[in-house]
Design a protein around this motif. Structure first.
Motif, PDB file in Angstrom:
ATOM      1  N   TYR A 169      -6.564  -7.330  -3.580  1.00 27.39           N
ATOM      2  CA  TYR A 169      -5.415  -7.512  -3.857  1.00 27.39           C
ATOM      3  C   TYR A 169      -3.826  -6.425  -3.991  1.00 27.39           C
ATOM      4  O   TYR A 169      -2.250  -6.814  -4.202  1.00 27.39           O
ATOM      5  CB  TYR A 169      -5.057  -7.527  -5.573  1.00 27.39           C
ATOM      6  N   LEU A 170      -4.064  -5.434  -2.622  1.00 31.92           N
ATOM      7  CA  LEU A 170      -4.099  -4.835  -2.226  1.00 31.92           C
ATOM      8  C   LEU A 170      -2.966  -5.261  -0.712  1.00 31.92           C
ATOM      9  O   LEU A 170      -2.064  -5.413   0.246  1.00 31.92           O
ATOM     10  CB  LEU A 170      -3.779  -3.785  -2.020  1.00 31.92           C
ATOM     11  N   ALA A 171      -4.100  -5.593  -0.159  1.00 30.31           N
ATOM     12  CA  ALA A 171      -4.603  -6.083   0.954  1.00 30.31           C
ATOM     13  C   ALA A 171      -3.718  -7.416   1.553  1.00 30.31           C
ATOM     14  O   ALA A 171      -3.507  -7.665   3.047  1.00 30.31           O
ATOM     15  CB  ALA A 171      -5.789  -6.330   1.971  1.00 30.31           C
ATOM     16  N   TRP A 172      -3.510  -8.484   1.018  1.00 29.45           N
ATOM     17  CA  TRP A 172      -3.480  -9.751   0.789  1.00 29.45           C
ATOM     18  C   TRP A 172      -2.087  -9.636   0.655  1.00 29.45           C
ATOM     19  O   TRP A 172      -1.405 -10.248   1.674  1.00 29.45           O
ATOM     20  CB  TRP A 172      -4.045 -10.732   0.361  1.00 29.45           C
ATOM     21  N   PRO A 173      -1.228  -9.644  -0.168  1.00 26.42           N
ATOM     22  CA  PRO A 173       0.528  -9.036  -0.030  1.00 26.42           C
ATOM     23  C   PRO A 173       0.916  -8.195   1.419  1.00 26.42           C
ATOM     24  O   PRO A 173       1.370  -8.257   1.931  1.00 26.42           O
ATOM     25  CB  PRO A 173       1.020  -8.003  -1.383  1.00 26.42           C
ATOM     26  N   ALA A 174       0.006  -7.349   1.848  1.00 26.32           N
ATOM     27  CA  ALA A 174       0.420  -6.541   3.140  1.00 26.32           C
ATOM     28  C   ALA A 174       0.000  -7.192   4.116  1.00 26.32           C
ATOM     29  O   ALA A 174       1.552  -7.162   4.972  1.00 26.32           O
ATOM     30  CB  ALA A 174      -0.329  -4.854   2.979  1.00 26.32           C
ATOM     31  N   TYR A 175      -0.746  -8.637   4.181  1.00 26.27           N
ATOM     32  CA  TYR A 175      -0.840  -9.344   5.400  1.00 26.27           C
ATOM     33  C   TYR A 175       0.389  -9.920   5.094  1.00 26.27           C
ATOM     34  O   TYR A 175       0.838 -10.522   6.169  1.00 26.27           O
ATOM     35  CB  TYR A 175      -2.176  -9.531   5.327  1.00 26.27           C
ATOM     36  N   TRP A 176       0.568 -10.535   3.932  1.00 23.15           N
ATOM     37  CA  TRP A 176       1.817 -12.382   3.948  1.00 23.15           C
ATOM     38  C   TRP A 176       2.825 -10.697   4.378  1.00 23.15           C
ATOM     39  O   TRP A 176       3.580 -12.092   4.664  1.00 23.15           O
ATOM     40  CB  TRP A 176       1.627 -12.095   2.561  1.00 23.15           C
ATOM     41  N   VAL A 177       3.163 -10.673   3.802  1.00 28.00           N
ATOM     42  CA  VAL A 177       4.822  -9.531   4.389  1.00 28.00           C
ATOM     43  C   VAL A 177       4.477  -9.172   6.047  1.00 28.00           C
ATOM     44  O   VAL A 177       5.793  -9.599   6.434  1.00 28.00           O
ATOM     45  CB  VAL A 177       4.936  -8.154   3.592  1.00 28.00           C
ATOM     46  N   ILE A 178       4.076  -8.572   5.828  1.00 23.27           N
ATOM     47  CA  ILE A 178       4.299  -8.654   8.096  1.00 23.27           C
ATOM     48  C   ILE A 178       3.872  -9.391   8.706  1.00 23.27           C
ATOM     49  O   ILE A 178       4.507  -9.458   9.364  1.00 23.27           O
ATOM     50  CB  ILE A 178       2.448  -7.687   7.905  1.00 23.27           C
ATOM     51  N   GLN A 179       3.020 -10.615   8.352  1.00 23.25           N
ATOM     52  CA  GLN A 179       3.129 -11.860   8.599  1.00 23.25           C
ATOM     53  C   GLN A 179       4.399 -12.695   8.978  1.00 23.25           C
ATOM     54  O   GLN A 179       4.431 -13.147   9.531  1.00 23.25           O
ATOM     55  CB  GLN A 179       2.115 -12.999   8.500  1.00 23.25           C
ATOM     56  N   GLY A 180       4.818 -12.370   7.144  1.00 27.28           N
ATOM     57  CA  GLY A 180       6.214 -13.262   6.821  1.00 27.28           C
ATOM     58  C   GLY A 180       7.112 -12.301   7.876  1.00 27.28           C
ATOM     59  O   GLY A 180       8.139 -13.081   8.495  1.00 27.28           O
TER      60      GLY A 180
ATOM     61  N   PRO B 128     -10.531  -5.102  -6.136  1.00 30.19           N
ATOM     62  CA  PRO B 128      -9.475  -4.315  -6.059  1.00 30.19           C
ATOM     63  C   PRO B 128      -9.009  -4.508  -5.272  1.00 30.19           C
ATOM     64  O   PRO B 128      -7.641  -4.397  -5.294  1.00 30.19           O
ATOM     65  CB  PRO B 128      -9.289  -2.993  -7.139  1.00 30.19           C
ATOM     66  N   LEU B 129      -9.157  -4.338  -4.173  1.00 31.84           N
ATOM     67  CA  LEU B 129      -8.217  -4.111  -2.524  1.00 31.84           C
ATOM     68  C   LEU B 129      -7.916  -5.517  -2.083  1.00 31.84           C
ATOM     69  O   LEU B 129      -6.240  -4.964  -1.407  1.00 31.84           O
ATOM     70  CB  LEU B 129      -9.410  -2.880  -1.045  1.00 31.84           C
TER      71      LEU B 129
END
Length: 385
Positions: free
Chosen positions: A83-94, A80-81
């Motif tokens: 699905y929250l961690a990867w989008p946060a990573y993508w937004v910051i990196q992007g 479950p986590l």
């Protein structure tokens, strides 16, 4: 997104707040390029190698920390986590990756340092790492700056005439069609522009940023194109080795998705800088450099203005003096606003709302009725006239 920065809408001569969609003047301005330069404090034209590297290193530290966290801790997270961690990573990196791309863009304008070889080396490394051919795009982008707003000679974001609209456009002029076009544009327009010159100036033969024999380039520029290609190939080989070692899915999550976000922001930022109902375009009978440079608009991305190194909210200045470093751009913009007056356009409409409005209302350009032959064209959107 947007609406949270420090931008303010300029007032008209009567003191009333200027409407976002009120047309900027298209007549020759009462000031010259020299007048604009004199209005800017001299230190704004000074480039600092140390200061430029400070911003770059800060971005690289953020990228490195978030990568380390993802590589070290994400694999052990419960599902479950993730699905929250990867989008946060993508937004910051992007987002931060877009800032790094902007610094590479600044290198292309010789705004990073006083040393051309430093700017070219840093720009080549940064843009190659994001699969952008540095010298290739630097050359075509330089021509865009030299011909902004010209219907005949601009290199990109050249609006169509109504008579030139594709037959299928009437079927896309609806909410569902616009969503599809916007999704496709944000995801694929950047690589398609580099490979096929989509949305670029039309040439008589195939045009590609990776082709040293492309009509975009002169004979003396061809070696630089090969160097750009070598940089992209080297980055691609590194990515290939990473995929072999870590797996393709890992590469997509760590690098691919953030790169898509960077590409999307490149398109979004440049599209909204040059697409606005208040901005004129000119044919050869009316165009000149200063009026073309003024035919752009500053936008407000809120906190992302700083993340993107103010390329978003100081674009008008950037088109007048592209070699001013980003850390001087806001001061220089504020210095020229009083002189530019109604010729300066800013729109602090929230970005998603502005994107929807401007892609709906800026479909083609034509002269106003009764314009008496003046070569000034404005965006229109009615297809059934």
């Amino acid at each position: 997104m947007g609406g949270g920065g420090n931008m303010s809408t300029p007032a008209t001569k009567t003191g009333q707040k200027k409407s976002h969609l009120q047309r900027v003047p298209s007549a020759k301005p009462p000031f010259t390029l020299g007048d604009v330069k004199k209005a800017i404090p001299p230190h704004c034209f000074q480039r600092s190698l140390i200061r430029s590297f400070y911003y770059l290193i800060k971005d690289l530290i953020i990228i490195s920390i978030t990568y380390y966290i993802a590589a070290t801790y994400f694999p052990s997270l419960p599902y479950p986590l993730t699905y929250l961690a990867w989008p946060a990573y993508w937004v910051i990196q992007g987002c931060v990756g877009t800032g790094i791309w902007v610094i590479g863009h600044e290198c292309g304008h010789h705004g990073f340092s006083d040393y051309q070889w430093v700017d070219d080396t840093v720009g080549l490394i940064l843009h190659s790492a994001q699969l952008t051919p540095f010298f290739s795009w630097k050359i075509s982008h330089r021509r865009h700056h030299a011909n902004t707003g010209s219907l005949e000679n601009d290199e990109v974001y050249i609006p169509r005439f109504k008579s030139k609209l594709r037959w299928y456009y009437q079927y896309l002029d609806n909410p569902v069609g616009r969503v599809g076009v916007l999704a496709f544009t944000l995801l694929f327009a950047w690589p398609l522009y580099l490979v096929f010159n989509i949305s670029g100036k039309k040439y008589e033969r195939f045009t590609c940023h990776y082709d040293p024999n492309s009509p975009l380039y002169s004979e003396r520029e061809r070696l630089q194109i090969l160097i750009s290609d070598a940089g992209v190939l080297a980055a691609t080989y590194v990515l290939y080795r990473i995929a072999l070692a870590k797996g393709f899915t890992w590469l997509v999550c760590i690098y691919g998705v953030p790169l898509l976000i960077v590409n999307g922001f490149i398109v979004l930022i440049t599209l909204l800088h040059h697409t606005h109902a208040s901005l004129p375009h000119y044919d050869s009978t009316e165009w000149d450099y200063l009026r073309g440079a003024l035919a752009t608009v500053d936008r407000d991305y809120g906190v992302l203005n700083k993340v993107f190194h103010n390329v978003t909210d100081t674009h008008v200045l950037h088109h007048i003096f592209s070699y001013i470093s980003h850390y001087h751009a806001m001061e220089a913009t504020n210095a020229i606003k009083p002189l530019l007056g109604e010729y300066y356009q800013v729109d602090d409409t929230p970005i998603l709302k502005a994107l929807w409005r401007d892609t709906k209302e800026c479909i083609y350009v034509e002269k106003d009725e009764g314009s008496q032959g003046r070569g000034v064209y404005w965006y229109k959107y009615k297809l059934d006239d």
